[in-house]
Design a protein around this motif. Structure first.
Motif, PDB file in Angstrom:
ATOM      1  N   ALA A 185      30.634 -42.030  37.399  1.00 19.56           N
ATOM      2  CA  ALA A 185      30.545 -43.490  37.360  1.00 19.56           C
ATOM      3  C   ALA A 185      29.164 -43.949  37.768  1.00 19.56           C
ATOM      4  O   ALA A 185      28.429 -43.229  38.447  1.00 19.56           O
ATOM      5  CB  ALA A 185      31.593 -44.109  38.288  1.00 19.56           C
ATOM      6  N   GLY A 186      28.837 -45.121  37.332  1.00 24.32           N
ATOM      7  CA  GLY A 186      27.562 -45.702  37.714  1.00 24.32           C
ATOM      8  C   GLY A 186      27.634 -47.211  37.633  1.00 24.32           C
ATOM      9  O   GLY A 186      28.525 -47.775  36.999  1.00 24.32           O
ATOM     10  N   ALA A 187      26.715 -47.849  38.305  1.00 26.77           N
ATOM     11  CA  ALA A 187      26.647 -49.310  38.267  1.00 26.77           C
ATOM     12  C   ALA A 187      25.196 -49.730  38.171  1.00 26.77           C
ATOM     13  O   ALA A 187      24.302 -49.056  38.685  1.00 26.77           O
ATOM     14  CB  ALA A 187      27.281 -49.900  39.521  1.00 26.77           C
ATOM     15  N   LEU A 188      24.985 -50.812  37.498  1.00 23.19           N
ATOM     16  CA  LEU A 188      23.630 -51.291  37.277  1.00 23.19           C
ATOM     17  C   LEU A 188      23.593 -52.797  37.490  1.00 23.19           C
ATOM     18  O   LEU A 188      24.407 -53.526  36.926  1.00 23.19           O
ATOM     19  CB  LEU A 188      23.221 -50.975  35.841  1.00 23.19           C
ATOM     20  CG  LEU A 188      21.764 -51.235  35.489  1.00 23.19           C
ATOM     21  CD1 LEU A 188      20.910 -50.078  35.996  1.00 23.19           C
ATOM     22  CD2 LEU A 188      21.590 -51.359  33.993  1.00 23.19           C
ATOM     23  N   LEU A 189      22.674 -53.228  38.297  1.00 22.37           N
ATOM     24  CA  LEU A 189      22.456 -54.661  38.506  1.00 22.37           C
ATOM     25  C   LEU A 189      21.143 -55.004  37.822  1.00 22.37           C
ATOM     26  O   LEU A 189      20.117 -54.382  38.107  1.00 22.37           O
ATOM     27  CB  LEU A 189      22.375 -54.950  40.001  1.00 22.37           C
ATOM     28  CG  LEU A 189      22.274 -56.407  40.423  1.00 22.37           C
ATOM     29  CD1 LEU A 189      23.537 -57.169  40.052  1.00 22.37           C
ATOM     30  CD2 LEU A 189      22.033 -56.497  41.924  1.00 22.37           C
ATOM     31  N   ARG A 190      21.179 -55.948  36.925  1.00 20.85           N
ATOM     32  CA  ARG A 190      19.974 -56.284  36.164  1.00 20.85           C
ATOM     33  C   ARG A 190      19.648 -57.757  36.313  1.00 20.85           C
ATOM     34  O   ARG A 190      20.524 -58.611  36.246  1.00 20.85           O
ATOM     35  CB  ARG A 190      20.205 -55.979  34.686  1.00 20.85           C
ATOM     36  CG  ARG A 190      19.112 -56.540  33.800  1.00 20.85           C
ATOM     37  CD  ARG A 190      19.480 -56.479  32.361  1.00 20.85           C
ATOM     38  NE  ARG A 190      19.296 -55.139  31.844  1.00 20.85           N
ATOM     39  CZ  ARG A 190      19.638 -54.787  30.616  1.00 20.85           C
ATOM     40  NH1 ARG A 190      20.237 -55.622  29.824  1.00 20.85           N
ATOM     41  NH2 ARG A 190      19.389 -53.568  30.197  1.00 20.85           N
ATOM     42  N   GLY A 191      18.383 -58.022  36.497  1.00 21.28           N
ATOM     43  CA  GLY A 191      17.980 -59.414  36.599  1.00 21.28           C
ATOM     44  C   GLY A 191      16.499 -59.556  36.351  1.00 21.28           C
ATOM     45  O   GLY A 191      15.803 -58.588  36.077  1.00 21.28           O
TER      46      GLY A 191
END
Lengths: 260, 93
Positions: free
Chosen positions: A77-83
């Motif tokens: 699993a992985g998570a990505l926060l983009r902004g």
């Protein structure tokens, strides 16, 4: 050979509705950017953060039971926060886990990264930092990275080959600087047909003068919303240990995309 | 209603729409012109991956004289959203 029951576990979550429509400009329009251009962040949950394909690959969770043995789990699993922090560039912060009790600690991988992108059409350039560790944190590999990819220009590069052949691919070339300078390349390809999606991601590094590679792939069938039935496999030598590994499994996968 | 791009050229929203559709069509050569409308979805219909949408930026600068924010482009899901994005950046004529 022991019979192995692959019982899937896990949840969850319908894919968040796209809902990215920009509000029409007020009339009369202001010369400065409209309110719709205010900074927006999004959270994405998928298999990894290593490439575009990896982030559309469902995260998977598998429970395995062997007779007389405890229940094992496999989690990718992985998570990505983009902004955005600037008008012509954006940043990503990511976490990933390649874990579960079915993997011995030395074969587990935990990672965190921060990347900043800039579009220099026809290229996309990314600079960042990544920290990788094995399950016991015996091997830790912090590194600075520089990656480039061509935005397009070849059949299937970044867009379906044709309406009838939903196949696309994207190459990345990178340099990693941590324990020495390490060039690498990554190729991600994906195929879609109805509710079925397939993806393949190959990464090759030059480690102390030798080439090592890691291959991972999946075939997923969308069940409902962001929930998938996923068969996934991997082979080769993955960072940070670059030791031989291989796995094949079936489980439930999920993807999540949440505008913040 | 007309608006002006950064070079002072006047545009109608329909003109912006036609220009954006021409750009999208050039970036998706396998698709027939008539199949591309404001409602066409960039990712699910045309198959653009998340980075490919950035290829819109340069021809928009060249043809419509507007500079789009990379991150906003990445969030665009339809052709119509790009049209709205360009139109919103134009100043009142």
């Amino acid at each position: 050979m022991k019979a192995r029951a692959v019982a899937a576990a896990l949840l969850l979550a319908a894919l968040a509705a796209p809902a990215h429509g920009q509000a029409p400009a007020p009339a009369p329009p202001a010369p400065s950017p409209p309110a719709a251009e205010a900074a927006r962040w999004e959270l994405r949950v998928g298999h990894s953060y290593s490439s575009p394909r990896a982030l559309t690959q469902p995260a998977t969770a598998v429970l395995e039971q062997e007779k007389g043995e405890p229940l094992y789990s496999v989690l990718d699993a992985g998570a990505l926060l983009r902004g955005s922090l600037a008008p012509r560039g954006w940043v990503e912060l990511g976490l990933r886990a390649h874990a579960g009790s079915a993997r011995p600690p030395r074969r587990r991988v935990y990672g965190a990264m921060a990347r900043a992108y800039g579009e220099l059409d026809p290229l996309l350039v990314a600079v960042g930092g990544e920290y990788l560790a094995d399950g016991n944190f015996d091997v830790r590999q912090p590194a600075a990275t520089l990656e480039i990819t061509a935005l397009g220009g070849a059949p299937g590069l970044g867009t379906w080959v044709s309406p009838g052949l939903r196949l696309r691919w994207r190459p990345w070339l990178g340099l990693s600087w941590g324990s020495g300078l390490r060039p690498y390349g990554r190729l991600a390809a994906e195929l879609a047909s109805g509710r079925v999606e397939a993806g393949l991601e190959a990464t090759g590094w030059l480690v102390q003068g030798s080439a090592v590679a890691f291959l991972q792939g999946d075939v997923s069938v969308r069940l409902v919303g962001g929930l998938f039935l996923t068969a996934s496999g991997e082979a080769g030598r993955a960072a940070p240990r670059f030791e031989p590994d291989g796995r094949l499994g079936v489980g439930l996968g999920f993807r999540l995309n949440v505008p913040l | 209603m007309r608006r002006k791009d950064d070079l002072g050229h006047r545009w109608t929203e329909g003109g912006v729409e036609r220009a954006v559709i021409r750009i999208v069509r050039r970036l998706s050569p396998g698709w027939a012109r008539r199949r591309i409308t404001r409602r066409t979805r960039l990712h699910t219909e045309l198959g653009w991956d998340e980075w490919y949408v950035l290829r819109v930026a340069r021809p928009v600068r060249a043809a419509l004289h507007e500079t789009l924010d990379d991150r906003l482009l990445l969030n665009a899901k339809t052709v119509g959203e790009i049209v709205v994005m360009v139109w919103a950046r134009m100043a009142a004529a």
